[in-house]
Design a protein around this motif. Structure first.
Motif, PDB file in Angstrom:
ATOM      1  N   GLY A  35      -2.526   1.342  -0.412  1.00 16.04           N
ATOM      2  CA  GLY A  35      -1.914   0.048  -0.104  1.00 16.04           C
ATOM      3  C   GLY A  35      -2.964  -0.839   0.532  1.00 16.04           C
ATOM      4  N   VAL A  37      -3.257  -4.158   2.627  1.00 16.33           N
ATOM      5  CA  VAL A  37      -2.425  -5.110   3.354  1.00 16.33           C
ATOM      6  C   VAL A  37      -3.287  -5.959   4.281  1.00 16.33           C
ATOM      7  N   VAL A 211       5.162  -0.602   0.966  1.00 16.50           N
ATOM      8  CA  VAL A 211       3.838   0.000   1.085  1.00 16.50           C
ATOM      9  C   VAL A 211       3.957   1.388   1.702  1.00 16.50           C
ATOM     10  N   THR A 215       2.644   4.570  -0.909  1.00 14.41           N
ATOM     11  CA  THR A 215       1.195   4.776  -0.875  1.00 14.41           C
ATOM     12  C   THR A 215       0.814   6.104  -0.222  1.00 14.41           C
ATOM     13  N   ILE A 218      -3.473   3.674   3.456  1.00 12.74           N
ATOM     14  CA  ILE A 218      -3.337   2.230   3.654  1.00 12.74           C
ATOM     15  C   ILE A 218      -4.649   1.665   4.191  1.00 12.74           C
ATOM     16  N   THR A 232      -1.274   7.210   4.943  1.00  8.27           N
ATOM     17  CA  THR A 232      -0.036   6.480   5.224  1.00  8.27           C
ATOM     18  C   THR A 232       0.782   7.177   6.299  1.00  8.27           C
ATOM     19  N   LEU A 240       1.777  -0.347  11.809  1.00 10.70           N
ATOM     20  CA  LEU A 240       1.145  -1.048  10.675  1.00 10.70           C
ATOM     21  C   LEU A 240       1.133  -2.555  10.931  1.00 10.70           C
TER      22      LEU A 240
END
Lengths: 249, 333, 338
Positions: A35, A37, A211, A215, A218, A232, A240
């Motif tokens: 993921g 982000v 996410v 995932t 991350i 993750t 997060l």
């Protein structure tokens, strides 16, 4: 440790005096979903452009299966097996589902007419249907025009196209945006199916629950730098969000 | 904002027009010429004006006059002609030849020139009030139309008590040349050939292909058609092609107007029974002569000036001498 | 609600059938007013008007499907016809035979059209001028040059056989008319069945998606403007055959007729939509109106009114189609959620 499938090393990208990315390194392995982000302006879309071949990095290298590559266009990356699903406007609405799935990769009839570019339309209709089916997307008729599909169906076709063609890596830029819960669920299951096929999946999203749900790892970008890159399982929704906004360092 | 942009456009237009006008003067590069005479004409694209230009150039060279030739490339309209006239007057020519595209709209510019001491000759068409102009020189459109009627009647073998159908192809419903020719044609038919009926009229917008479509359909619609009057060069070209395509050359009599070279060739092939021709070059020559005499204050010359001059049309047929055909053919490229 | 949607959809899906109905109704109307309309001679007149218009309208169809516009086609008709006329006059004066002269004239005309198309293509794909402006420039330059070259009058002096070629020989079709029909069919296959057309639809529908799929969009755009120029060059030659001379006013306003035919045929100026069969019928309707009004003695200015109504109807139909698909989309979303 196995060789990463796709990798960028020490990538920087600046537009004039604006530094969008600085010293970013990222690895993805086959069968892994990562993921990506970050807040708006964190450098996500620039990194996606570098990964998909739309932009060339100012510094740093792009490596696919251990070989350094230089993409001159998204098409270069696509031919090498790196497919990208763009946030919007990935499909030609006036064309049929199968024409979209096969756009740029048409199949031709045999013989002289094929050499002149005449299309094997029936075959493409059938194969497009099979391919979409294979990756878990059910579209009623592949000869219908995309403009006749619902928003969710269109997104499904776009993802299905990317997943069915990707041989190595698939980059999904905000694939669940503007989707209802049910369609988003379908997209997530397509991602899982892609992982099972051994593809490397890069999933970019603002929707953090999605996410966290699909995932394996991350990567968090902030102000053009990677500030976190961890499994993750080490994140929860709160941590997060804190990492993204910089409240947690 | 809007007015500002408008102004900017105007300034630009003036600059462009002025540079064109200056170019027009400087090209002959004969500083020795004693007069500059400006022609402000209708539309450069019309072979009629091309033929007039040739006459003007010849006469200007002969008289040692610098010629400024200006007009819109293709639009016959006061909207385009008025700004051109203003620019030309700003250059202070010694004399002006004006072919007004509208009798009312050009009156002010016409009078402005005279007020500035520039003698003016009207050619082909005229402004409403020409009393202060040196002269008005024109080809006679009504006379041309009447001659077309006479020629057509003769060609179809007109006999009293019999009936004949004819059609007229025009370019526009309002162009003064078209109106004059049509009125002359219709009046002559009414007066001398009552058995002839004008059964149809149509407009070609100066496109031979449109004229061709009109005539082609008439040929189908009126199997007993006797004759066609094509009122100008483009109609003549379109009608000639239609007769040839339908194999009716000689069977249906065609009277054309304007001696385009392509049409003069077709007289010899029998497609045209006759062509009515004007002599625009003669109009231009006479206009320059009048202006030079006026500017020279040449008493003998001035005495010969007539205020209204009509240069008659000629009828060109297969029997016309080669010299005449050559003389009246509009010179084109 | 769904009934309405279905009805709109079925109308939209049958644009061609609808056009055919309009055409038949027009023929019936004109025939009822003057029975001579229903004759081979009148159909011959209609087809000989239709042939050059369908040529430029087909080029315009490709351009409009790609999301562009070509305003220069009318001027290109004029300039190519004029250049061809000069070349044929010169060859005839030098004693060349008519067959040879006519063949050379054809290629000169098409080459002139290709040249104009190439200039359009260059402006649009290399200097990134929008098609409207680029083709406006060549439109003005083309018609201006046609007048400058000729001094305004028609240029004759070519082979006498030219006009005979434009005479109907097979029903209402002349031999060049038949060749044009064949060409239109071939181009229809390339538009609807081959890669060339597929990519043009893709570019007009979503240029970004087309590029992302690896399509060289600029190369395809260049090709269609050159194709449009070549077809206009052929139309210029056709007018030469019909008139026996090249006139600088031939094709005047042709771009508007072409665009009208394409829009009546069901294409959208926004790109991605349109069919050759629609354009063919659109052009046929336009020329049927022209001849019909002459035959029934109605002033030609009414043609503009009739054409305006047809365009308005075509655009309304498009709206209905767009609404149809969007309400369908909505109803699908509802279905899914429930």
């Amino acid at each position: 440790m196995t060789q990463p499938l796709y990798e960028v090393r020490d990538v920087s990208k600046s537009y004039g005096s604006v530094i969008a990315l600085s010293g970013v390194s990222l690895k993805i392995h086959a069968g892994e979903v990562i993921g990506l982000v970050g807040d708006n302006g964190a450098g996500k879309s620039t990194l996606v452009k570098v990964l998909s071949g739309a932009h060339q990095p100012s510094e740093g290298t792009v490596i696919l299966e251990g070989t350094e590559r230089k993409w001159n266009s998204p098409h270069d990356a696509l031919v090498a097996g790196v497919e990208t699903l763009y946030q919007d406007s990935g499909l030609a609405p006036h064309l049929s589902v199968s024409a979209n799935v096969f756009l740029g990769r048409e199949r031709y009839v045999k013989g002289l007419l094929g050499k002149l570019g005449f299309l094997a339309q029936k075959e493409m209709d059938r194969v497009a249907h099979e391919n979409l089916d294979r990756v878990g997307i059910a579209v009623p008729q592949s000869n219908r025009s995309v403009s006749q599909l619902s928003g969710g169906q269109r997104q499904a076709v776009a993802i299905g196209r990317a997943v069915s063609w990707a041989s190595k890596v698939i980059i999904l830029d905000e694939p669940t945006n503007h989707l209802g819960a049910r369609q988003a669920g379908e997209v997530l299951s397509v991602i899982k199916a892609a992982k099972e096929r051994g593809l490397g999946v890069i999933f970019i999203s603002h929707t953090l629950p999605h996410v966290l749900q699909v995932t394996d790892r991350i990567v968090v970008l902030r102000l053009g730098k990677i500030v976190a890159d961890a499994p993750t399982s080490t994140f929860d929704a709160e941590s997060l969000l804190g990492t993204i906004t910089g409240l947690i360092d | 904002m809007a007015t500002l942009r408008h102004k900017a456009v105007k300034v630009l237009a003036v600059a462009v027009a002025a540079s064109f006008a200056v170019a027009g003067i400087s090209t002959p590069a004969q500083a020795a010429n004693k007069y500059t005479i400006a022609f402000v004409m209708g539309a450069e694209s019309d072979p009629f004006f091309q033929a007039m230009k040739l006459g003007a150039e010849q006469e200007a060279a002969a008289k040692g006059v610098t010629l400024v030739w200006q007009g819109d490339p293709s639009v016959y309209s006061p909207a385009t002609q008025n700004p051109i006239l203003d620019q030309v007057l700003a250059l202070k020519p010694n004399g002006l030849v004006l072919i007004p595209t509208d009798p009312t709209a050009l009156q002010a510019g016409h009078d402005k020139a005279i007020a500035a001491g520039i003698p003016v000759v009207n050619v082909d068409t005229h402004v409403n009030d020409t009393t202060k102009a040196v002269s008005f020189i024109t080809g006679d459109n009504a006379d041309g139309g009447a001659k077309a009627a006479d020629t057509l009647a003769k060609a179809i073998g007109y006999k009293k008590g019999k009936t004949y159908k004819v059609v007229v192809g025009l370019t526009s419903a309002t162009a003064t040349t078209n109106v004059g020719r049509l009125n002359g044609f219709a009046a002559q038919i009414k007066k001398s050939y009552p058995g002839i009926t004008i059964v149809d009229k149509a407009y070609s917008q100066s496109q031979p292909s449109v004229a061709n479509t009109n005539v082609s359909n008439w040929l189908t619609k009126y199997p007993d058609l006797a004759g066609i009057f094509a009122i100008d060069g483009t109609n003549a070209a379109g009608a000639a092609a239609a007769l040839q395509a339908k194999g009716l050359v000689g069977k249906i009599k065609l009277i054309g107007y304007d001696a385009y070279p392509a049409n003069v060739d077709l007289i010899k092939k029998g497609v045209f029974t006759a062509l009515i021709a004007q002599d625009p070059a003669a109009e231009a020559r006479l206009a320059i002569d009048y202006l030079v005499a006026t500017l020279d204050k040449d008493k003998a010359g001035i005495a010969k000036i007539k205020h209204d001059v009509v240069i008659p049309n000629v009828v060109l047929t297969a029997k016309s001498s080669a010299a005449d055909l050559k003389k009246y053919t509009y010179v084109a490229k | 609600m769904s009934n309405l949607v279905n009805r709109a959809k079925s109308i939209a899906g049958n644009q061609q059938a609808l056009l055919l109905l309009v055409l038949i109704a027009m023929i019936a109307f004109f025939t009822s007013r003057n029975s001579i309309f229903f004759s081979n001679a009148v159909f011959g007149n209609i087809i000989s008007d239709w042939a050059p218009i369908v040529l430029i309208a087909i080029g315009e169809t490709f351009v409009i499907i790609s999301g562009g516009i070509d305003l220069s086609v009318g001027s290109t008709v004029a300039i190519s016809g004029v250049v061809a006329a000069f070349s044929m006059r010169s060859l005839t004066e030098h004693g060349h035979g008519s067959t040879q002269t006519l063949i050379v004239g054809f290629f000169v005309s098409v080459a002139t059209g290709i040249l104009v198309g190439a200039i359009n293509a260059f402006l649009i794909t290399k200097t990134n001028v929008v098609p409207f402006i680029a083709t406006l420039v060549t439109m003005g330059a083309g018609s201006g040059l046609a007048i400058v070259f000729t001094g305004g009058g028609p240029i004759g002096g070519g082979p006498d056989a030219a006009i005979q070629l434009s005479v109907p020989k097979v029903g209402p079709f002349s031999y060049p008319g038949l060749a044009i029909v064949a060409l239109v069919i071939v181009l229809g296959f390339f538009l609807h069945k081959a890669r060339f057309g597929r990519y043009i639809y893709a570019i007009g529908s979503n240029e970004f998606a087309a590029r992302a799929a690896g399509i060289n969009t600029k190369a395809y755009l260049a090709k269609i403007y050159i194709l449009s120029g070549a077809l206009a060059g052929m139309a210029g030659y056709y007018y030469y055959l019909r008139l026996g001379c090249g006139a600088p006013t031939s094709g005047l306003g042709g771009e508007l007729q072409a665009i009208a035919a394409v829009v009546i045929g069901g294409a959208a100026l926004s790109g991605g939509e349109g069919r050759i069969s629609g354009t063919v019928l659109g052009a046929l309707i336009l020329t049927t109106v022209t001849s019909g009004l002459i035959i029934i003695n109605v002033a030609a200015n009414w043609k503009q009114v009739v054409v305006a109504i047809l365009i308005a109807a075509a655009v309304l139909l498009q709206e209905a189609r767009a609404k149809g698909s969007s309400s369908k989309l909505l109803s699908n979303l509802f279905k899914k959620k429930n």
